[in-house]
Scaffold this motif. Structure first.
Motif, short mmCIF file in Angstrom:
data_model
loop_
_atom_site.label_atom_id
_atom_site.label_comp_id
_atom_site.label_asym_id
_atom_site.label_seq_id
_atom_site.Cartn_x
_atom_site.Cartn_y
_atom_site.Cartn_z
N LEU A 1 0.80 -1.23 0.00
CA LEU A 1 0.00 0.00 0.00
C LEU A 1 0.83 1.28 0.00
O LEU A 1 0.30 2.35 -0.24
CB LEU A 1 -0.95 0.00 1.21
CG LEU A 1 -1.93 -1.18 1.25
CD1 LEU A 1 -2.74 -1.16 2.53
CD2 LEU A 1 -2.85 -1.17 0.05
N SER A 2 2.13 1.14 0.26
CA SER A 2 2.94 2.37 0.23
C SER A 2 3.52 2.57 -1.16
O SER A 2 3.73 1.61 -1.91
CB SER A 2 4.09 2.26 1.24
OG SER A 2 5.06 1.36 0.77
N THR A 3 3.77 3.82 -1.49
CA THR A 3 4.35 4.14 -2.81
C THR A 3 5.73 3.50 -2.93
O THR A 3 6.10 2.99 -3.99
CB THR A 3 4.46 5.67 -2.97
OG1 THR A 3 3.17 6.23 -2.70
CG2 THR A 3 4.88 6.05 -4.37
N LEU B 1 5.32 -0.25 -3.62
CA LEU B 1 4.84 -0.46 -5.00
C LEU B 1 5.94 -0.13 -6.01
O LEU B 1 6.03 -0.77 -7.06
CB LEU B 1 3.60 0.40 -5.26
CG LEU B 1 2.31 -0.08 -4.58
CD1 LEU B 1 1.20 0.94 -4.74
CD2 LEU B 1 1.86 -1.42 -5.15
N ALA B 2 6.78 0.86 -5.67
CA ALA B 2 7.89 1.20 -6.57
C ALA B 2 8.88 0.03 -6.64
O ALA B 2 9.44 -0.25 -7.71
CB ALA B 2 8.59 2.47 -6.08
N LEU C 1 8.07 -3.14 -6.29
CA LEU C 1 7.43 -4.15 -7.13
C LEU C 1 7.50 -3.76 -8.61
O LEU C 1 7.70 -4.61 -9.48
CB LEU C 1 5.96 -4.35 -6.71
CG LEU C 1 5.73 -4.98 -5.34
CD1 LEU C 1 4.23 -5.10 -5.06
CD2 LEU C 1 6.38 -6.36 -5.24
N ILE D 1 0.97 -1.96 -12.16
CA ILE D 1 1.58 -1.45 -10.92
C ILE D 1 1.66 0.08 -10.96
O ILE D 1 1.39 0.75 -9.97
CB ILE D 1 2.97 -2.08 -10.70
CG1 ILE D 1 2.83 -3.60 -10.58
CG2 ILE D 1 3.62 -1.53 -9.44
CD1 ILE D 1 4.15 -4.35 -10.51
N ILE E 1 0.05 2.79 -8.36
CA ILE E 1 0.78 3.92 -7.74
C ILE E 1 0.02 5.22 -8.01
O ILE E 1 -0.16 6.06 -7.12
CB ILE E 1 2.23 3.99 -8.29
CG1 ILE E 1 3.02 2.76 -7.81
CG2 ILE E 1 2.92 5.27 -7.85
CD1 ILE E 1 4.40 2.64 -8.42
N ARG F 1 -3.13 5.45 -5.99
CA ARG F 1 -2.82 5.74 -4.59
C ARG F 1 -2.52 7.23 -4.40
O ARG F 1 -2.99 7.86 -3.46
CB ARG F 1 -1.62 4.89 -4.16
CG ARG F 1 -1.29 5.04 -2.72
CD ARG F 1 -0.18 4.18 -2.24
NE ARG F 1 0.37 4.78 -1.05
CZ ARG F 1 -0.25 4.90 0.10
NH1 ARG F 1 -1.47 4.43 0.22
NH2 ARG F 1 0.31 5.49 1.13
N ARG G 1 -4.68 9.97 -2.30
CA ARG G 1 -4.07 10.75 -1.22
C ARG G 1 -4.30 12.24 -1.45
O ARG G 1 -4.62 12.99 -0.53
CB ARG G 1 -2.55 10.46 -1.18
CG ARG G 1 -1.88 11.02 0.05
CD ARG G 1 -0.39 10.90 -0.03
NE ARG G 1 0.06 9.53 0.12
CZ ARG G 1 1.32 9.16 -0.04
NH1 ARG G 1 2.23 10.03 -0.42
NH2 ARG G 1 1.68 7.92 0.16
#
Lengths: 250, 177
Positions: A17-19, A22-23, A25, B162, B166, B169, B173
């Motif tokens: 869930l964090s940027t 995810l970066a 991944l 992906i 991002i 998300r 936010r």
């Protein structure tokens, strides 16, 4: 909620869930995409070469899984310490064992995501070749203990070395040493030292199994020793991580 | 003159006997089995059946028969290493009595496209030369195994998903802020 599940959920959330997570991944997916696209240029591959390609992808996925695991593992305890959140965590009503098992749960989620991410690539390069189902099964069977072992090593070093940089560097050196069979061909591993290294190295156990199953179509019965090596590695690293977290100094 | 002619005939007869001594003691046949695909492609299995028969009047010992494969495409003529094609590369028989037959199936998985010629060779302890079956020719159709049509969507799609996560998300936010 169980404290172990709570900590595991928090760790998994940081990845999914964090940027930043995810970066990571995204970076791993890009590496696998580049590898797959490089293979497109050769459409005259024989069936054997196709198996070789699947083997390469499986080895790369395991190595990338190991990389993700050591990065996540190195951050677990030392990262909490550097962010100043270790003391509150230790003061919370959880035992050190629950903390380490929760962190391990985060590793399991990390590898699961990485494994699921790799499946489309394995399918894309291997669906018209041989042993695709075996590729998927053995990547889980051997990749899981090897990758999680690296993650638990990262947790252990993170608890012992007290800062992320040292833990990460040491873990990466260990990872590079153990993944060297990906770079060294089988002929370079035929010396006495090479054979011993191959026999004891869990990463070698995984890639040799991939080779045996995907390229040579050999059965599970022939992989028992390698599977045992990988499971011993997992158990040893899990024990080391638990011991390191229990004995760590504030 | 008559004596000379007789000596010549006798010589020819003796030579014939010697040649008969060097004749094949084993006859080797080779045919593809009926269940083989008519137009095989990479990944298919082919099976060939051979019968090795002792055609001599005495037992033969230490019979060894093996399969050989040669690629015969123009410019690519070469013997093929059967390592990956077949796990069944040879048979042995300690003794083959006169008239006795040894029937052998030779399965193989087609690894590479091209035109091929397969042959069975056999030797025994008594005969000083190799005995071979007739050739069987076959062609393997190419099967693209790494297809851009399959890889491209995955190679571009997974990172795109992906990236989308991002972006989603960040959007959420920003929306909350």
């Amino acid at each position: 909620m169980n404290p172990i599940a709570l900590i595991a959920r928090k760790e998994a959330g940081e990845l999914l869930l964090s940027t930043r997570g995810l970066a990571w991944l995204l970076a791993l997916a890009v590496i696998m995409s580049v590898l797959s696209l490089l293979l497109v240029s050769n459409t005259e591959l024989s069936l054997l070469d196709n198996a070789q390609v699947v083997y390469m992808v499986m080895g790369t996925v395991t190595a990338l899984g190991g990389l993700l695991a050591v990065v996540l593992g190195s951050d677990t305890i030392a990262g909490e310490r550097e962010r100043g959140s270790l003391l509150p965590l230790l003061l919370a009503p959880v035992t050190p064992s629950q903390i380490v098992f929760g962190k391990m749960g985060g590793q399991v989620v990390g590898w699961s995501v990485m494994y699921l991410l790799s499946l489309p690539y394995v399918w894309a390069v291997g669906s018209s070749g041989q042993n695709l189902v075996q590729s998927v099964v053995y990547l889980a069977l051997l990749g899981t203990p090897v990758v999680l072992g690296f993650g638990f090593l990262g947790i252990a070093l993170s608890a012992r070395l007290r800062n992320v940089r040292s833990a990460l560097l040491t873990s990466l050196i260990m990872l590079m040493l153990m993944t060297s069979p990906l770079l060294l061909g089988p002929s370079l591993r035929q010396s006495t030292i090479g054979k011993w290294f191959d026999a004891l190295n869990p990463f070698s156990a995984a890639v040799n199994t991939f080779d045996s199953v995907v390229i040579d179509s050999q059965p599970l019965g022939m992989q028992t020793t390698r599977l045992v090596v990988a499971l011993i590695w997992l158990a040893a690293m899990a024990a080391l991580a638990v011991r390191s977290v229990r004995k760590m100094e504030i | 003159m008559k004596k000379a002619t007789l000596a010549l005939l006798l010589g020819c007869f003796m030579l014939g006997l010697n040649l008969a001594g060097a004749a094949d003691t084993l006859s080797v046949s080779l045919v593809p089995v009926a269940s083989n695909p008519p137009s095989p492609q990479m990944g298919d299995w082919l099976k060939f059946r051979s019968v090795i028969k002792n055609s001599a009047g005495q037992p033969t010992h230490g019979v060894v028969a093996w399969i050989s494969l040669v690629q015969v495409d123009p410019g690519k003529e070469q013997p093929v290493d059967l390592e990956d094609w077949s796990a069944h590369k040879a048979v042995t028989k300690a003794v083959l009595r006169p008239g006795q037959e040894l029937s052998v199936d030779w399965p193989m998985r087609l690894i590479q496209s091209g035109s091929y010629r397969v042959v069975i060779s056999a030797v025994d302890r008594e005969t000083a030369h190799v005995m071979t079956s007739p050739f069987v020719d076959f062609r393997v159709r190419r099967k693209p195994v790494v297809e851009s049509a399959r890889i491209l969507p995955v190679a571009l799609g997974v990172p795109a998903v992906i990236l989308g996560l991002i972006a989603l998300r960040r959007y959420r936010r920003r929306d909350r802020a």
